[in-house]
Design an enzyme around this catalytic site. Structure first.
Site, PDB file in Angstrom:
ATOM      1  N   CYS A   1       0.844  -1.186   0.000  1.00  0.00           N
ATOM      2  CA  CYS A   1       0.000   0.000   0.000  1.00  0.00           C
ATOM      3  C   CYS A   1       0.889   1.250   0.000  1.00  0.00           C
ATOM      4  CB  CYS A   1      -0.884  -0.012   1.240  1.00  0.00           C
ATOM      5  SG  CYS A   1      -2.077   1.355   1.288  1.00  0.00           S
TER       6      CYS A   1
ATOM      7  N   HIS B   1      -2.255  -4.251   5.150  1.00  0.00           N
ATOM      8  CA  HIS B   1      -1.833  -3.828   6.489  1.00  0.00           C
ATOM      9  C   HIS B   1      -3.027  -3.414   7.345  1.00  0.00           C
ATOM     10  CE1 HIS B   1      -2.325   0.588   5.867  1.00  0.00           C
ATOM     11  NE2 HIS B   1      -2.230   0.226   4.607  1.00  0.00           N
TER      12      HIS B   1
ATOM     13  N   ASP C   1       0.475   3.690   1.747  1.00  0.00           N
ATOM     14  CA  ASP C   1       0.470   4.193   3.125  1.00  0.00           C
ATOM     15  C   ASP C   1       1.896   4.435   3.636  1.00  0.00           C
ATOM     16  OD1 ASP C   1       0.379   4.098   6.099  1.00  0.00           O
ATOM     17  OD2 ASP C   1      -1.756   3.700   5.753  1.00  0.00           O
TER      18      ASP C   1
ATOM     19  N   CYS D   1      -5.809   0.042   7.219  1.00  0.00           N
ATOM     20  CA  CYS D   1      -5.623   0.577   5.861  1.00  0.00           C
ATOM     21  C   CYS D   1      -6.734   1.588   5.563  1.00  0.00           C
ATOM     22  CB  CYS D   1      -5.654  -0.569   4.856  1.00  0.00           C
ATOM     23  SG  CYS D   1      -5.402  -0.018   3.149  1.00  0.00           S
TER      24      CYS D   1
ATOM     25  N   ARG E   1       3.111   4.481   6.449  1.00  0.00           N
ATOM     26  CA  ARG E   1       3.542   3.698   7.619  1.00  0.00           C
ATOM     27  C   ARG E   1       4.024   2.299   7.257  1.00  0.00           C
ATOM     28  NH1 ARG E   1      -2.173   4.352  10.425  1.00  0.00           N
ATOM     29  NH2 ARG E   1      -2.669   3.787   8.268  1.00  0.00           N
TER      30      ARG E   1
HETATM   31 ZN    ZN Z   1      -3.344   0.981   3.064  1.00  0.00          ZN
END
Ligand code: ZN
Length: 199
Positions: free
Chosen positions: A39, A98, A41, A101, A43
């Protein structure tokens, strides 16, 4: 931006010298063994959570770690997959979802995405996963959707001709992971078996 410029200076001063030999080798060699699809993302940092060195992971990151099924026409995700599998010859492909999300939460909780039409359109690639988790209770639905979505994207991957060829030849393995942000662990999902070519 200042932080990034500082970071580049710190990398050049404190990190690069210890790996100078590796970078010299990598200047003319690109042989990653793993295609890592995660992703976008901030993190979820593939090299950090797998402790990989430069040159080891070929990374594609998309919102919701979605991999559209193969279709004709130009497609940046498909091009990266094909390059990794058919040209670089990776032996493993990881699709990594994850916890927490944002993309899966927006779907599971039916967020209003009318101000983000491109996001809303992109997330349609998770429609089948969303349908399969329709029976889950609300508190567990995001987690269930994260897992179901990883399985669905693995199935989508197998529709790409380069991946289908590699699976038929037994030269690539597909893996589904879910990374837990607060705990730092990775759960490997089972239950995904690509269609067997001849059996
Ligand atoms: Zn995500």
């Amino acid at each position: 931006m200042h932080d990034l410029i500082e970071g580049v200076a710190r990398f050049r001063r404190d990190v690069y010298p210890a790996k100078a030999e590796l970078f010299a080798h990598l200047a003319t060699t690109h042989r990653p063994r793993t295609l890592f699809i995660g992703c976008s993302d901030a993190r979820v940092v593939p090299e950090l959570i797998t402790q990989s060195e430069p040159g080891e992971l070929f990374v594609v990151r998309t919102a919701g770690n979605l991999v559209p099924a193969h279709s004709p026409g130009p497609d940046g995700v498909a091009a990266s997959i094909e390059y990794a599998v058919a040209v670089l010859g990776v032996s493993d492909i990881v699709v990594c979802g994850h916890s927490a999300c944002g993309a899966m939460t927006a779907l599971a909780e039916r967020h209003d995405l009318s101000d983000a039409p491109a996001v809303a359109g992109w997330l349609r690639h998770a429609d089948a996963s969303l349908a399969r988790t329709a029976g889950e209770e609300d508190p567990r639905r995001v987690d269930a959707l994260v897992r179901e979505n990883v399985r669905a994207q693995l199935a989508n991957l197998a529709t790409h001709p380069s991946v289908a060829r590699a699976l038929a030849a037994g030269s690539v393995t597909l893996r589904g992971w879910v990374y837990d942000i607060p705990g730092g662990g990775v759960e490997e999902l089972d239950g995904f078996r690509p269609a067997s070519p001849a059996a």
